[in-house]
Write an enzyme that holds these catalytic residues in place. Structure first.
Site, PDB file in Angstrom:
ATOM      1  N   PHE A 137      17.433  42.130  71.746  1.00 36.30           N
ATOM      2  CA  PHE A 137      17.466  41.901  70.303  1.00 36.30           C
ATOM      3  C   PHE A 137      17.499  43.273  69.610  1.00 36.30           C
ATOM      4  O   PHE A 137      16.771  44.178  70.007  1.00 36.30           O
ATOM      5  CB  PHE A 137      16.204  41.118  69.927  1.00 36.30           C
ATOM      6  CG  PHE A 137      16.222  40.503  68.568  1.00 36.30           C
ATOM      7  CD1 PHE A 137      16.919  39.336  68.336  1.00 36.30           C
ATOM      8  CD2 PHE A 137      15.533  41.092  67.522  1.00 36.30           C
ATOM      9  CE1 PHE A 137      16.916  38.745  67.073  1.00 36.30           C
ATOM     10  CE2 PHE A 137      15.524  40.504  66.252  1.00 36.30           C
ATOM     11  CZ  PHE A 137      16.214  39.337  66.033  1.00 36.30           C
ATOM     12  N   ASP A 214       8.849  41.863  75.556  1.00 38.27           N
ATOM     13  CA  ASP A 214       9.071  41.055  74.370  1.00 38.27           C
ATOM     14  C   ASP A 214       9.222  39.615  74.858  1.00 38.27           C
ATOM     15  O   ASP A 214      10.183  39.275  75.552  1.00 38.27           O
ATOM     16  CB  ASP A 214      10.327  41.513  73.619  1.00 38.27           C
ATOM     17  CG  ASP A 214      10.463  40.797  72.268  1.00 38.27           C
ATOM     18  OD1 ASP A 214      10.003  39.652  72.163  1.00 38.27           O
ATOM     19  OD2 ASP A 214      11.051  41.387  71.337  1.00 38.27           O
ATOM     20  N   TYR A 239       7.350  32.118  65.563  1.00 42.67           N
ATOM     21  CA  TYR A 239       8.025  31.105  64.733  1.00 42.67           C
ATOM     22  C   TYR A 239       9.162  30.404  65.459  1.00 42.67           C
ATOM     23  O   TYR A 239       9.864  29.608  64.880  1.00 42.67           O
ATOM     24  CB  TYR A 239       8.504  31.707  63.406  1.00 42.67           C
ATOM     25  CG  TYR A 239       9.372  32.936  63.526  1.00 42.67           C
ATOM     26  CD1 TYR A 239      10.724  32.839  63.822  1.00 42.67           C
ATOM     27  CD2 TYR A 239       8.835  34.209  63.325  1.00 42.67           C
ATOM     28  CE1 TYR A 239      11.515  33.965  63.932  1.00 42.67           C
ATOM     29  CE2 TYR A 239       9.614  35.346  63.437  1.00 42.67           C
ATOM     30  CZ  TYR A 239      10.955  35.212  63.731  1.00 42.67           C
ATOM     31  OH  TYR A 239      11.727  36.344  63.842  1.00 42.67           O
ATOM     32  N   LYS A 240       9.342  30.705  66.742  1.00 43.76           N
ATOM     33  CA  LYS A 240      10.386  30.023  67.516  1.00 43.76           C
ATOM     34  C   LYS A 240       9.735  28.867  68.295  1.00 43.76           C
ATOM     35  O   LYS A 240       9.380  27.873  67.693  1.00 43.76           O
ATOM     36  CB  LYS A 240      11.086  31.038  68.408  1.00 43.76           C
ATOM     37  CG  LYS A 240      11.864  32.061  67.561  1.00 43.76           C
ATOM     38  CD  LYS A 240      12.221  33.324  68.278  1.00 43.76           C
ATOM     39  CE  LYS A 240      12.937  34.271  67.317  1.00 43.76           C
ATOM     40  NZ  LYS A 240      12.930  35.659  67.778  1.00 43.76           N
ATOM     41  N   ARG A 388      24.619  29.085  70.657  1.00 43.02           N
ATOM     42  CA  ARG A 388      23.338  28.993  71.356  1.00 43.02           C
ATOM     43  C   ARG A 388      22.711  27.633  71.086  1.00 43.02           C
ATOM     44  O   ARG A 388      22.561  27.238  69.929  1.00 43.02           O
ATOM     45  CB  ARG A 388      22.410  30.112  70.881  1.00 43.02           C
ATOM     46  CG  ARG A 388      21.167  30.257  71.740  1.00 43.02           C
ATOM     47  CD  ARG A 388      20.392  31.491  71.387  1.00 43.02           C
ATOM     48  NE  ARG A 388      19.824  31.392  70.052  1.00 43.02           N
ATOM     49  CZ  ARG A 388      19.066  32.328  69.500  1.00 43.02           C
ATOM     50  NH1 ARG A 388      18.804  33.450  70.153  1.00 43.02           N
ATOM     51  NH2 ARG A 388      18.577  32.179  68.285  1.00 43.02           N
TER      52      ARG A 388
END
Ligand SMILES: *Cc1c(COP(=O)(O)O)cnc(C)c1O
Length: 435
Positions: A137, A214, A239-240, A388
């Site tokens: 990311f 991560d 938040y995922k 995705r």
């Protein structure tokens, strides 16, 4: 390894009856009703961008906002002071496979990456190289570049296969006695490729460096055992798959044995040994609190608790089993419905070798994702030409995956027919991007 891997045999396309059978046998089926309902007809397969809203979260927010903030006024403040630590302890047990006192929630993932990368460099004096991989990311790379620059060191980038992820031998070849820290995503945000945490830790430790993981696409999706893997440092967004809501504070983990020997650069009152004593000099807490800085975003942190309750109740092993089944089911459908239309699996073919999402390449991905959304199928576009797909193990039914794959096929067929018509009607013109 010398064993040759055979490609998995192609199964016949799953039928609607098969999807219904699987829904009926799903031990987690009841959890779908524990979420705020999606709009009628919507199929949400974008759980790796933002987790769905648990129904309990809204009521909890109401209680905190009106009951605690509104009615109890500042008296409620003291119970919020320990929130970062308290939530961290619960998350350590439910999703990290770590001990109480090894995790907190604070700040955002990027800031936690910064704190722990600097902490790692300080813990390895004389070493100034920071290693990253080129498919991570962007924020991870940006933060590591800044940290390496401030340390007067080098940012070393190792190439990762965009579909299959980082090869351990490629990583090994990049390690030497100048490396202080290696920052990697356990689950690739793009391809979904899942690394072997224990093997990476071992390789990096053998070179005398630390690993900063991560876990943003892994927490709440893949069972983790940070303690058993000897993991040093980790951060994760909540938040995922953690269902904590937009802007929720991120996870920060430091192995207990490392805590007293590492310090972080953003020294604030929440990290002080005696937070409320208002001392003149900074004296860090001996434990995990030394990695905190200031006040947590209380409303978001409280909301995170409701998502965590659901994950704890379902259990990570059952969640993972359902997630593997769901992505495998989509993959089987895609073989006959989407691959003939130009979709290409851009991730590991084995569901056990990836996280909770799967990625397909298609030359029209950028245009198709908004068209899928118009047809009620919510998936994500990732650069340059990927789609995705992330079913939410707690709330997605197999019949929904079945319906989503069929709608995606119809939308793609229509779009491709439009282009053909358009081309035939405009011979000689060369507008738009060619397939
Ligand atoms: C989502 C995500 C982040 C988010 O970073 P924030 O600073 O919390 O916005 C970071 N890293 C990865 C790999 C992510 O997927």
């Amino acid at each position: 390894m010398t064993t040759t891997r055979r490609p998995a045999p192609t199964l016949p396309a799953p039928t609607l009856e098969e999807a219904r059978r699987r829904d009926a046998a799903d031990p987690l089926a009841g959890f779908a009703g524990r979420f705020h309902p999606v709009p009628p007809g919507a199929l949400f397969l974008n759980g790796s961008s933002l987790g769905r809203l648990p129904a309990a979260t809204a009521a909890l927010m109401e209680e905190v906002v009106r009951g605690q903030w509104g009615d109890r006024l500042a008296q409620a403040r003291t119970q919020w002071l320990d929130l970062p630590r308290h939530l961290g302890d619960r998350m350590a047990g439910v999703v990290l496979g770590a001990e109480p006192g090894e995790a907190v929630v604070s700040d955002c993932t990027s800031v936690n990456l910064y704190k722990l990368a600097v902490a790692a460099l300080r813990a390895r004096p004389g070493r100034r190289t920071v290693v990253v991989e080129d498919d991570n990311f962007p924020t991870d790379r940006y933060v590591m570049a800044g940290v390496a620059q401030d340390a007067g060191g080098e940012l070393r980038t190792v190439p990762a296969d965009p579909d299959l992820g980082l090869d351990l031998e490629v990583l090994r070849a990049a390690l030497d006695e100048s490396v202080a820290v290696v920052c990697l995503s356990l689950v690739s945000p793009r391809s979904g490729a899942l690394l072997d945490m224990a093997a990476v830790n071992e390789a990096v430790h053998a070179a005398g460096a630390l690993v900063l993981w991560d876990l943003s696409h892994a927490v709440g999706a893949v069972p983790l055992s940070l303690t058993a893997c000897g993991t040093d440092l980790a951060v994760a967004s909540t938040y995922k798959h953690m269902l904590a809501g937009p802007g929720s504070p991120a996870l920060l983990y430091v192995r207990r044995g490392l805590q007293a020997r590492t310090t972080q650069p953003v020294q604030g009152w929440y990290g002080h040994r005696e937070q409320l004593a208002m001392r003149r000099e900074y004296d860090p807490d001996p434990g995990i609190r030394r990695f905190l800085t200031g006040s947590p975003p209380v409303l978001s942190a409280v909301a995170a608790g409701a998502g965590l309750d659901l994950l704890a109740e379902a259990g990570l092993e059952r969640l993972r089993a359902k997630s593997v089944a769901l992505t495998g089911f989509f993959q089987a459908l895609a073989e006959t419905l989407l691959v003939p239309l130009g979709f290409r699996l851009a991730g590991p073919p084995d569901p056990a070798a990836r996280g909770a999402h799967l990625t397909y390449g298609h030359p029209l991905a950028r245009e198709l994702v908004p068209l899928f959304a118009e047809a009620g199928v919510f998936v994500d576009h990732s650069l340059p030409d990927r789609v995705r797909i992330a079913p939410v193990a707690l709330s997605t039914r197999f019949t929904e995956v079945y319906e989503a794959a069929h709608r995606m096929r119809r939308v793609t067929q229509d779009r491709m027919a439009d282009r053909t018509d358009h081309r035939e009607g405009n011979r000689g013109e060369s507008g738009g991007s060619a397939v």
